[in-house]
Each structure stands twice: as C-alpha cells, then as structure tokens.
Design an enzyme around this catalytic site. Structure first.
Site, PDB file in Angstrom:
ATOM      1  N   GLU A  88       0.827  -1.211   0.000  1.00 23.86           N
ATOM      2  CA  GLU A  88       0.000   0.000   0.000  1.00 23.86           C
ATOM      3  C   GLU A  88       0.861   1.262   0.000  1.00 23.86           C
ATOM      4  O   GLU A  88       0.524   2.247  -0.656  1.00 23.86           O
ATOM      5  CB  GLU A  88      -0.944   0.001   1.203  1.00 23.86           C
ATOM      6  CG  GLU A  88      -1.930   1.155   1.203  1.00 23.86           C
ATOM      7  CD  GLU A  88      -2.893   1.125   0.032  1.00 23.86           C
ATOM      8  OE1 GLU A  88      -3.055   2.176  -0.622  1.00 23.86           O
ATOM      9  OE2 GLU A  88      -3.488   0.069  -0.229  1.00 23.86           O
ATOM     10  N   GLU A 131       1.280   6.237  -7.142  1.00 27.50           N
ATOM     11  CA  GLU A 131       0.150   7.082  -7.535  1.00 27.50           C
ATOM     12  C   GLU A 131       0.500   8.562  -7.410  1.00 27.50           C
ATOM     13  O   GLU A 131       0.146   9.358  -8.281  1.00 27.50           O
ATOM     14  CB  GLU A 131      -1.084   6.763  -6.681  1.00 27.50           C
ATOM     15  CG  GLU A 131      -1.742   5.463  -7.062  1.00 27.50           C
ATOM     16  CD  GLU A 131      -3.035   5.211  -6.299  1.00 27.50           C
ATOM     17  OE1 GLU A 131      -3.340   5.952  -5.339  1.00 27.50           O
ATOM     18  OE2 GLU A 131      -3.743   4.266  -6.681  1.00 27.50           O
TER      19      GLU A 131
END
Length: 128
Positions: A69, A76
């Site tokens: 994550e 991102e």
C-alpha cells in the site's frame, strides 16, 4: 560546503521515512482499512494463542500489505505529479500498483484462513 555527519544523515533518513509513513497512514483510506484489519488479526492471534510460526506468518503478511500500500501510494503520487491529466499509461501504472496491493491482500487473507480456520473450528467444535 560541509557534508552532514554520518549520524546526522542517518537521522535525517529516518526522519524522512517516518514522515512518509505518517503521510500514508494519515491520508490513505485504504491504509486505514489495512490498519483496522491488522488490529483484528492481531487480536484474533492473541485470543487464539497462535504459535510462534503463525505469529511470524501473520506479521509478515501484515507487513507485506502495508509495504504494498505504501508503494502504491508513492507510485500514484508520482504518477499524478508527472501526468496530471488523463493518460492511458498513467492509468495503467496506477492500476498495476493497485493490483499489487490486491495480490498482497489476497495472499494475506489466504494465509489468515489457513491459520485461523482450524482455531475457529475448534472454538465452535466443528470437525474439519
């Protein structure tokens, strides 16, 4: 120009790393879900008194998901920086990173099931 001392540069490295962890835990709703799931798993592990090996596997899986994550968030963020508009390749990059998190989470769930299903079965007196 003076270079910072070895200790000062190591201190800065850790400071920046903790700053990054703080950012991901604070700003990412998915990471907050991972933390909640981790707490549930840790409480179940404590409640069922899992073995040392099972603890190692559970902690390894938790770490795997958290690392995935964190990398996903980093990718991102970088993708948004270099490609702020709609872009097919940027979208694919983000999808791939999210897919990696999904794979890590699925792996963790499978390991968790292998560990906890026998304990649950014993708890409710069901023969497997």
């Amino acid at each position: 120009m003076d270079r910072p001392s070895y200790i000062k540069s190591r201190y800065n490295s850790f400071r920046f790393a903790f700053k990054g962890l703080y950012a991901v835990f604070r700003s990412e709703p998915n990471m907050q879900l991972h933390v909640l799931a981790s707490v549930v798993v840790l409480l179940m592990g404590y409640g069922f008194e899992v073995t040392r090996m099972e603890w190692c596997l559970l902690i390894l899986c938790i770490g795997l998901v958290w690392v995935a994550e964190t990398f996903n968030t980093a990718l991102e963020t970088l993708t948004d920086l270099v490609s702020p508009g709609q872009n097919l390749w940027a979208g694919k990059t983000k999808d791939l990173a999210a897919g990696a998190v999904l794979l890590a989470a699925i792996t963790a769930v499978i390991v968790g099931l292998f560990i906890f299903v026998p304990y649950w079965a014993d708890y409710v007196n069901v023969d497997l």
